[in-house]
Structure formats: C-alpha cells, structure tokens
Design a protein around this motif. Structure first.
Motif, PDB file in Angstrom:
ATOM      1  N   THR A 396       0.843  -1.202   0.000  1.00 37.03           N
ATOM      2  CA  THR A 396       0.000   0.000   0.000  1.00 37.03           C
ATOM      3  C   THR A 396       0.879   1.253   0.000  1.00 37.03           C
ATOM      4  O   THR A 396       0.535   2.243  -0.622  1.00 37.03           O
ATOM      5  CB  THR A 396      -0.970   0.034   1.202  1.00 37.03           C
ATOM      6  N   VAL A 397       2.026   1.167   0.680  1.00 37.54           N
ATOM      7  CA  VAL A 397       2.944   2.320   0.668  1.00 37.54           C
ATOM      8  C   VAL A 397       3.435   2.566  -0.758  1.00 37.54           C
ATOM      9  O   VAL A 397       3.474   3.693  -1.242  1.00 37.54           O
ATOM     10  CB  VAL A 397       4.141   2.087   1.622  1.00 37.54           C
ATOM     11  N   GLU A 399       1.961   1.846  -3.535  1.00 36.37           N
ATOM     12  CA  GLU A 399       0.887   2.434  -4.345  1.00 36.37           C
ATOM     13  C   GLU A 399       0.793   3.933  -4.113  1.00 36.37           C
ATOM     14  O   GLU A 399       0.595   4.712  -5.040  1.00 36.37           O
ATOM     15  CB  GLU A 399      -0.448   1.756  -4.035  1.00 36.37           C
ATOM     16  N   GLU A 400       0.941   4.300  -2.857  1.00 42.17           N
ATOM     17  CA  GLU A 400       0.878   5.719  -2.519  1.00 42.17           C
ATOM     18  C   GLU A 400       2.076   6.480  -3.106  1.00 42.17           C
ATOM     19  O   GLU A 400       1.932   7.576  -3.641  1.00 42.17           O
ATOM     20  CB  GLU A 400       0.837   5.864  -1.004  1.00 42.17           C
ATOM     21  N   SER A 404       1.826   9.652  -5.679  1.00 41.13           N
ATOM     22  CA  SER A 404       2.204  10.999  -5.253  1.00 41.13           C
ATOM     23  C   SER A 404       3.694  11.306  -5.373  1.00 41.13           C
ATOM     24  O   SER A 404       4.084  12.464  -5.377  1.00 41.13           O
ATOM     25  CB  SER A 404       1.802  11.188  -3.791  1.00 41.13           C
ATOM     26  N   GLU A 406       5.673  10.614  -3.051  1.00 35.70           N
ATOM     27  CA  GLU A 406       6.111  10.899  -1.683  1.00 35.70           C
ATOM     28  C   GLU A 406       7.145   9.872  -1.217  1.00 35.70           C
ATOM     29  O   GLU A 406       7.160   8.727  -1.653  1.00 35.70           O
ATOM     30  CB  GLU A 406       4.899  10.885  -0.750  1.00 35.70           C
ATOM     31  N   ILE A 411       5.578   8.552   4.346  1.00 34.75           N
ATOM     32  CA  ILE A 411       4.244   7.922   4.332  1.00 34.75           C
ATOM     33  C   ILE A 411       4.055   7.040   5.559  1.00 34.75           C
ATOM     34  O   ILE A 411       3.036   7.104   6.246  1.00 34.75           O
ATOM     35  CB  ILE A 411       4.050   7.083   3.040  1.00 34.75           C
ATOM     36  N   LYS A 415       1.329   7.888   8.485  1.00 35.46           N
ATOM     37  CA  LYS A 415       0.180   7.000   8.668  1.00 35.46           C
ATOM     38  C   LYS A 415       0.363   6.018   9.818  1.00 35.46           C
ATOM     39  O   LYS A 415      -0.507   5.178  10.049  1.00 35.46           O
ATOM     40  CB  LYS A 415      -0.075   6.222   7.370  1.00 35.46           C
TER      41      LYS A 415
END
Ligand code: ADP
Ligand code: ZN
Ligand code: MG
Length: 482
Positions: A396-397, A399-400, A404, A406, A411, A415
C-alpha cells in the motif's frame, strides 16, 4: 506428416529516428497535414535537386548492423528497384540491392532458458513509400483512393532473417528481442501499431527437420506481435491442410485479415528479377573506413543479451527475472539504480517485476515516467528488509508512492504504519484474540491445524495489518502448544 516442421523467415522494416528524409531535407515528423512534407526530390518531380544522402541514417544503420552482429560492407551503394504503384511517385524505390549495409549476423533469443541464435541474412537501408487511404475497406471496390506522400523518402531499414525460426512463438520472441535491441541503441521507437515497425512473415512447412525447404507464402498486414503470432499459426494450419490432402502450397503473397483471423491470397510472388534493379547513377559509393565504424561501435551500450547474462552472474537472478528486467534499457537502468541504494537483488527484482510493473502497466506509463525514484524504492526495500514494515503494508505504501511520489519514510511515519514486532504488545493482542475465539482454540487443540491461520488473520486484523506476521505465528504457536 507427423513430424512436420514449421519454417519461418521474417522481413522487418523499421523507420529510423531521423528528423529529415533519406535523400532530401523534408521533415519526417509524424502526424502532419497530408502532403505538407514533400519536395520535388521526394515526389520525383522535374526540377528537384539531386539526392543527398542523410549521414545520420547511414550511421544508424551501421549501428543497427553492428548490434545485430553483422559484417559491415566496405562500400555503401544504392540501387533502384523499379515498379509502379500509386504510393511510389518516382516509379522506383532507392534501396540496397547489390551490397547491403550489413550481412551474416545473428540475434539471440531465450527459449525457456536455452539460448538460440537466429541468423540475420542482411540489413539494408532504403526509402519508405507514401501512404494510401482507400474510400471503403476494399481496394478493389472503393470509389477512389487518396495518397499522402509525407512518408515517401523516410529512411527505413530492412532486416531479413535466415529461415531459422521454427514456430510462431519463436517469431514473437525474435521480434521482441529485435525491438529491444533497436530501442537500446535508440534508433527507432519500433511501434508496430503505428507502423514504425512492420513485419512480413515467410512461412513454409517441411516433412521433417533437415529435409529440403518447402514452398513458402509471405504474410503481410500484421500490425502487432500478436497478429504475427496468429498469422503464422493460421498459415501453418492452412498449409498442413493443403499438404495432407495431397495438394501443393502455392508460393504467393497472402494478406492477414485481422478481423476474420485468416490469411487470403493477394498476388503471386514477384521474384527479384521482376524489379530490374540497377545502381542509382545519382548516388556515388561511400566508403566505410574502419575508424568510422569503430567510432559508431563505441556508441553501442551493453545490449539485452549480455546485460541479461551479467544480471544472472553478478546478481544471482533467475534467467526469467534477468530477461524481464533487461527488456528495456530504462528498466534495466532503474533496477541497477535501486541496487545502488539497497543491494538485495532478488527483493528488488521481485518488487519491480510484480508490483512496480503492474502499476506502470495499469497507468500506461514507461519506467522513466515513474514518480518513484530508484532511491525511494531502495528505501522502501530497506524498510521491509529491516522489518520496519511488513510486505503487505509495503504494497500500500508503494501504491501511494506511485501516485504521489512521496518518500516512503514520510508515508509510513504520517500513517503510523510501522510494523509491530514488540513481543509484549503482540502478546497482549494475541491473548485477547484467543479469549474471543474459544471455538478456534478448541478446534486447534483437537488437531484442526487450519484454525491457526484463522487466528493469525484475526491478530493481523486487530493491528490493521501492522503486526509482524512471523512473530505472530511464533507467539501464537507458543501460546497454543505451550
Ligand atoms: P524471396 O526471393 O522469395 O524474396 P528470399 O530468399 O529473399 O525469398 O527470402 C526472404 C525471406 O524468406 C527470408 O527471411 C528467408 O529467411 C525466408 N525464407 C526463404 N525461404 C523460406 C522457406 N522455404 N520457408 C520460410 N521462409 C523462407
Ligand atoms: Zn523531400
Ligand atoms: Mg527477397
């Protein structure tokens, strides 16, 4: 008929990345207003200047010939191939008939880990024709046709293989590898869908390996690797059918019909004598001194076959991984950059091949357009390796990061995704889960070991996926068995 063998030879045309045409200064830019990039020379009108050879195109062709392991001709000459067609305004095409730029080369393909060499008969430089547009689908019944000469005179290379290909799959692998090589040396974008790479397939079958070659047909109009594959498969079936019924394969040019998935007879084959080729009197021979060729050779980067071999030797990668990662120079560079930040070759390969390529494909992006810098991916892999975050959370990291750009640490921090490996914290959660699921505990004690998986799942759920799964397994087992 049992052990009939498929024999295929390919003729591949590739448009070169030059800004001007092969013998005049007209632009080669794609998508311009029809007939806006033309002059008397490329239109064959009276009053045109004499052809002037584009040196960049020659150098690209020599570079390609070297990359395909060919011998380079000592003298470059050009010939006229004469025929009439509405897309050929001069009435002849300038090509290299008598002395092609490169001969006797090969390309290596990887057949389930075994390397096979496909011979390159020759590579030569020639000019492209114009483009016809028919009103209606069918040439014969359309009321009129239009022609755009912007493409006439654009430099093309033609690569002709030996009849060394033995299946539709080998043809596909060859084309993929060829495209990789030509993209590595950056002389063409090789897009079959857009026509900057075009492929005709010569197909025959013979009684057995090593026996005389059978009569062949030549397939045209295949606009993707998939169509080449399907066209060859279809043609092999068709020819076997003809031979099984005691018939003969007629040597002819056949048209691949994409929508119907069949080939149809187009015309009987022309032989080279039909074109009455002769040396073009306007183009003097050009020598290729060794120093010039050597200079071009120095520009060639490490190519996919050797790079793939090096990935296997230096990084201990499985051949499959090495093959995928070296398909493009951008991807291979990206992979090696990631290793500079975190040297775990197999982990980097796994994450790039499964997760990153999936995200790139879904977004229709190339690796050089990816917002995740190699350094950031390196950091993420390090966090996984150090068990700061679990693999699941890392997805999931990633994907983020992909969306972005980032930094992964930011991240994870923002989170609160840091993995829980602290035993006392985990034990507390585990006790709670066991209390709340007496049935599963009982099942486990009665020998239903599957109950364990359920309990692990419950702990993961309680922690929002952040528990260190290995630790959870260990601690749960201790508790249940102890
Ligand atoms: P042609 O004279 O018909 O143009 P060439 O000998 O120039 O034939 O070969 C053209 C292409 O066809 C090459 O790629 C070659 O490898 C391939 N080829 C030649 N003979 C056969 C055959 N019997 N079956 C399949 N491919 C063939
Ligand atoms: Zn021109
Ligand atoms: Mg030929």
């Amino acid at each position: 008929m049992q052990n009939m063998e498929t024999v295929v030879g390919l003729e591949v045309h590739v448009e070169l990345f030059t800004t001007t045409k092969l013998f005049c200064g007209c632009s080669t830019a794609f998508g311009a207003e029809p007939n806006s990039q033309v002059c008397p020379t490329c239109l064959g009108l009276p009053g045109g200047t004499l052809p002037r050879l584009n040196q960049r195109a020659v150098e690209y062709t020599i570079e390609a010939a070297l990359a395909l392991n060919c011998r380079i001709a000592e003298k470059i000459t050009f010939d006229r191939k004469n025929y009439f067609y509405a897309d050929l305004p001069k009435g002849y095409q300038i090509s290299q008939f008598f002395s092609p730029m490169g001969t006797g080369g090969y390309v290596e393909i990887n057949l389930d880990g075994k390397i096979k060499k496909i011979g390159i008969h020759q590579i030569h430089l020639e000019e492209d024709t114009g483009k016809l547009f028919h009103a209606g689908d069918d040439i014969l019944t359309s009321a009129y046709s239009r022609v755009d000469f912007n493409r006439a005179g654009v430099p093309l290379i033609e690569i002709v293989t030996e009849p060394d290909i033995r299946s539709a799959e080998e043809a596909r692998l060859f084309l993929q590898r060829l495209r990789s090589i030509l993209r590595y040396i950056d002389i063409s974008d090789c897009k079959m869908e857009e026509g900057s790479m075009r492929c005709d397939a010569n197909v025959s079958i013979r009684a057995a390996e090593g026996s005389a070659l059978g009569d062949k047909t030549e397939l045209k109009n295949m606009n993707s690797f998939r169509s080449v594959y399907k066209g060859i498969e279809y043609e092999v079936e068709r020819q076997s059918g003809v031979l099984k019924e005691g018939g003969k394969v007629i040597p002819e040019t056949r048209h691949w019909d994409e929508s119907k998935g069949i080939t149809t007879a187009m015309r009987s084959k022309f032989v080279s004598a039909d074109y009455r080729c002769f040396p073009d009197p306007n183009l003097p021979p050009l020598e290729t001194p060794a120093e010039w060729v050597e200079k071009i050779k120095e520009k060639i980067p490490e190519l996919p076959s050797s790079r793939s071999r090096r990935f296997i030797d230096d990084y201990g990668l499985p051949p499959y991984d090495a093959e995928v990662l070296t398909v493009s120079r951008g991807l291979a560079d990206y992979y090696e950059s990631v290793l500079r930040y975190h040297r775990d070759p197999k982990a980097a390969s796994n994450w790039i091949m499964s997760e990153l390529l999936r995200l790139l494909n879904a977004a229709g992006l190339e690796v050089d357009e990816c917002k995740i810098q190699p350094e950031a991916l390196g950091k993420l892999l390090k966090m996984i390796g150090d068990e700061v975050i679990s693999g699941k959370i890392a997805k999931t990291v990633l994907e983020e990061m992909f969306a972005s750009g980032e930094d992964p640490e930011a991240i994870v921090e923002r989170k609160g995704l840091v993995q829980i490996s602290d035993e006392s914290a985990l034990e507390e959660i585990i006790s709670r889960v066991l209390e709340n699921n007496p049935k599963s505990v009982e099942d486990y004690n009665q020998g239903k070991k599957k109950a364990m998986g359920f309990l692990v799942g419950q702990v993961m759920k309680e922690t929002g996926g952040k528990a260190n799964p290995q630790k959870v397994n260990e601690l749960l087992k201790e508790k249940l068995d102890g």
